[in-house]
Design a protein around this motif. Structure first.
Motif, short mmCIF file in Angstrom:
data_model
loop_
_atom_site.label_atom_id
_atom_site.label_comp_id
_atom_site.label_asym_id
_atom_site.label_seq_id
_atom_site.Cartn_x
_atom_site.Cartn_y
_atom_site.Cartn_z
N LEU A 1 11.36 0.07 -9.35
CA LEU A 1 11.76 0.03 -10.76
C LEU A 1 10.43 0.14 -11.75
N ASP A 2 9.19 0.01 -11.23
CA ASP A 2 8.06 0.09 -11.91
C ASP A 2 8.13 -0.92 -13.28
N ASP A 3 8.77 -2.00 -12.95
CA ASP A 3 8.99 -3.20 -14.18
C ASP A 3 7.54 -3.48 -14.58
N THR A 4 7.45 -3.78 -15.90
CA THR A 4 6.11 -4.18 -16.61
C THR A 4 6.19 -5.71 -16.43
N VAL A 5 5.38 -6.57 -15.80
CA VAL A 5 5.20 -7.90 -15.61
C VAL A 5 4.16 -8.55 -16.55
N GLY A 6 4.83 -9.49 -17.45
CA GLY A 6 3.86 -10.12 -18.31
C GLY A 6 3.31 -11.13 -17.49
N ALA A 7 2.26 -11.72 -18.32
CA ALA A 7 1.35 -12.89 -17.59
C ALA A 7 2.05 -14.04 -17.05
N GLU A 8 2.86 -14.33 -18.10
CA GLU A 8 3.58 -15.72 -17.39
C GLU A 8 4.68 -15.34 -16.26
N GLU A 9 5.40 -14.15 -16.26
CA GLU A 9 6.10 -13.88 -15.15
C GLU A 9 5.18 -13.83 -13.92
N LEU B 1 -8.56 -13.74 -6.50
CA LEU B 1 -7.86 -14.47 -7.56
C LEU B 1 -7.92 -13.57 -8.91
N ARG B 2 -6.54 -13.60 -9.50
CA ARG B 2 -6.50 -13.26 -10.82
C ARG B 2 -6.20 -14.10 -11.79
N VAL B 3 -6.78 -14.07 -12.90
CA VAL B 3 -6.64 -14.93 -14.14
C VAL B 3 -6.33 -14.03 -15.34
N ALA B 4 -5.44 -14.47 -16.34
CA ALA B 4 -5.13 -13.56 -16.97
C ALA B 4 -4.92 -14.22 -18.54
N ALA B 5 -5.30 -13.40 -19.39
CA ALA B 5 -4.97 -13.66 -20.97
C ALA B 5 -3.39 -13.45 -21.16
N ALA B 6 -2.96 -14.56 -22.01
CA ALA B 6 -1.14 -14.26 -22.15
C ALA B 6 -0.68 -12.83 -22.59
N SER B 7 -1.29 -12.25 -23.14
CA SER B 7 -0.97 -10.83 -23.37
C SER B 7 -1.24 -9.70 -22.53
N ALA B 8 -1.85 -10.33 -21.48
CA ALA B 8 -1.96 -9.01 -20.36
C ALA B 8 -0.62 -8.75 -19.52
N ARG B 9 -0.57 -7.78 -18.86
CA ARG B 9 0.79 -7.43 -18.18
C ARG B 9 0.03 -6.47 -17.02
N PHE B 10 1.06 -6.35 -15.97
CA PHE B 10 0.92 -5.29 -14.75
C PHE B 10 2.08 -4.58 -14.79
N LYS B 11 1.58 -3.30 -14.23
CA LYS B 11 2.56 -1.92 -14.19
C LYS B 11 2.18 -1.30 -13.14
N LEU B 12 2.69 -0.95 -12.36
CA LEU B 12 2.28 -0.19 -11.14
C LEU B 12 1.96 1.19 -11.59
N ALA B 13 3.20 1.63 -12.49
CA ALA B 13 2.66 3.16 -12.94
C ALA B 13 2.82 4.28 -11.88
N PHE B 14 2.73 3.98 -10.66
CA PHE B 14 2.58 5.16 -9.76
C PHE B 14 3.80 6.23 -9.89
N SER B 15 4.86 5.30 -9.84
CA SER B 15 6.40 6.03 -9.74
C SER B 15 6.48 7.01 -10.67
N GLY B 16 5.64 6.46 -11.93
CA GLY B 16 5.98 7.13 -13.33
C GLY B 16 5.34 8.55 -13.30
N ILE B 17 4.42 8.80 -12.34
CA ILE B 17 3.77 10.15 -12.29
C ILE B 17 4.04 10.60 -10.62
N GLY B 18 5.30 10.23 -10.09
CA GLY B 18 5.47 10.72 -8.88
C GLY B 18 4.69 10.60 -7.41
N LEU B 19 3.74 9.26 -7.79
CA LEU B 19 2.83 9.04 -6.58
C LEU B 19 3.48 7.68 -6.09
N ILE B 20 2.89 7.25 -5.03
CA ILE B 20 3.11 6.14 -4.30
C ILE B 20 2.05 5.12 -4.54
N PRO B 21 2.08 3.87 -4.59
CA PRO B 21 1.23 2.76 -4.74
C PRO B 21 0.16 2.80 -4.07
#
Ligand code: LHQ
Length: 263
Positions: free
Chosen positions: A167-175, A124-144
Motif C-alpha cells: 500500500l506504500d502508506d506513509t507512517v508518521g512518527a507516532e504511528e 534503534l530508531r528515534v524520531a522527531a514528531a514530524s518524521a515519517r516513513f514511506k517505503l516508496a519503492f512500489s511507487g517507482i515499480g521496484l521492490i523494497p
C-alpha cells in the motif's frame, strides 16, 4: 567545505550526518561513498562505542537519488542495479547490523526508499514528531531493497510489512512508535538534544555486552531455543570476564553509577 556527509565525534559516539538537504538527502554516488567511508571508519575505531546516522534539514533521506537514475536512463544507459546494491547498500546495511556497537537512526524527517531501509537497519530508531516513513519503492515499480524485506517483518510483523510494501502508506512518527518501528518520538525542537543524550548513554554503556546482545538478538529468529541458549551461554562466559562486568557489580554494591570503559 562540508561534503555530502558530515562526520563528527561526540565523545565515544560517532555521528554520520547526510548533508544534501536540497535533495532531501537523496543518495547519489558521492553521498553513498561518503556514508560508506564514515561507517567503515566508525565501525573500525575501537574508541567509537555507538554510531548515529541522521540527516540535515527536513529529511532523513529520500533514498536512491532518482535524478541520477533518470540521468542514466536519459542517456540511453541501463543502471547496474546489482552493482549499486553490491557496492553500497549491502555493505552499508551489513556494517550497521554487524558492527559490534549500537547503531541508532536519528530520524529527523522523512525516511523514504533506501533511506527508510538504512533507518531500519540500525539497531534503534528515534524520531522527531514530524518524521515519517514511506517505503516508496512500489511507487517507482521496484521492490523494497537494502534489507527492507528482511527487516520489516522482523520489526512490524508480516502483515505490517506487506501493508507498507504494497500500500506504500506513509507512517508518521507516532504511528511508527505504536507499531514498533521507532523507540522514541520527541518534539522536533527537542530531537537534537534528546537524541544526543540517548546516543551518549549507549556510547557510555558496556560495549562488549551491547555488541553480544545485538548479535544474539539479530540472530535469534533464525535459531531454535537450544541453539539460542547455547549461544547465550558462550557469549555470557565471554562478557563475564570483561572489566565492564566487574565494574558493574562493584558499582551496584557501592550504590553508585557504573563507569563502563567498553573493555
Ligand atoms: C529527490 C528525491 C530522490 C532525488 C526527493 N532523488 N531527489 C533504487 C535504485 C537503484 C538501486 C538500489 O536501490 C534503490 C532504492 C531506492 O531508494 S528506490 C526509492 C527512491 N526514493 C523514492 O522513490 C522517494 C522519492 N521522493 C518522494 O517520494 C518524496 O520526495 C518524499 C516522500 C521523500 C518527500 O516528499 P516532500 O516532503 O513532499 O518533499 P519533495 O518531494 O518536495 O522533495 C524535496 C526535494 O527533494 C525535491 O527537489 P526540488 O528541487 O523539486 O525542490 C525533490 O525532487 C527532491 N527529492 N526525493 N529520491
Amino acid at each position: 567545505m562540508i561534503g555530502p556527509v558530515a562526520s563528527r565525534r561526540d565523545g565515544a559516539a560517532a555521528w554520520v550526518t547526510i548533508n544534501r538537504p536540497e535533495a532531501a538527502n537523496a543518495l547519489d554516488r558521492p553521498t553513498k561513498d561518503a556514508i560508506l567511508a564514515a561507517l567503515e571508519q566508525a565501525a573500525g575505531d575501537p574508541a567509537v562505542r555507538a554510531v548515529a546516522l541522521t540527516g540535515t534539514g527536513r529529511a532523513f533521506s529520500a533514498g536512491q537519488d532518482l535524478r541520477e537514475l533518470q540521468g542514466v536512463y536519459q542517456s540511453g544507459g541501463v543502471p547496474d542495479f546489482a552493482e549499486e546494491l553490491g557496492s553500497f547498500y549491502e555493505p552499508a546495511v551489513r556494517l550497521l547490523t554487524e558492527m559490534p556497537k549500537p547503531t541508532v537512526a536519528v530520524v529527523n524527517g522523512v525516511a523514504a526508499g533506501a533511506g527508510a531501509s538504512l533507518a531500519l537497519a540500525c539497531d534503534l530508531r528515534v524520531a522527531a514528531a514530524s518524521a515519517r516513513f514511506k517505503l516508496a519503492f512500489s511507487g517507482i515499480g521496484l521492490i523494497p531493497d537494502a534489507g527492507s524485506t528482511w527487516h520489516l517483518p522482523r520489526l512490524v510483523g508480516l502483515s505490517g510489512a506487506l501493508r507498507l510494501a504494497l500500500l506504500d502508506d506513509t507512517v508518521g512518527a507516532e504511528e511508527a512508535e505504536r507499531i514498533g518501528l521507532v523507540s522514541r518520538v520527541w518534539p522536533d525542537e527537542e530531537l537534537p538534544d534528546r537524541a544526543a543524550e540517548l546516543v551518549a548513554r549507549l556510547a557510555a554503556g558496556p560495549t562488549g555486552a551491547h555488541a553480544a546482545a545485538k548479535r544474539l538478538l539479530r540472530a535469534s529468529l533464525d535459531v531454535d531455543l537450544p541453539g539460542a541458549l547455547a549461544a547465550e551461554a558462550k557469549a555470557q562466559v565471554a562478557v563475564a570476564s570483561s572489566s565492564d562486568h566487574a565494574e558493574g557489580v562493584r558499582a551496584f554494591v557501592a550504590k553508585r553509577p557504573p563507569e563502563f570503559t567498553g573493555t
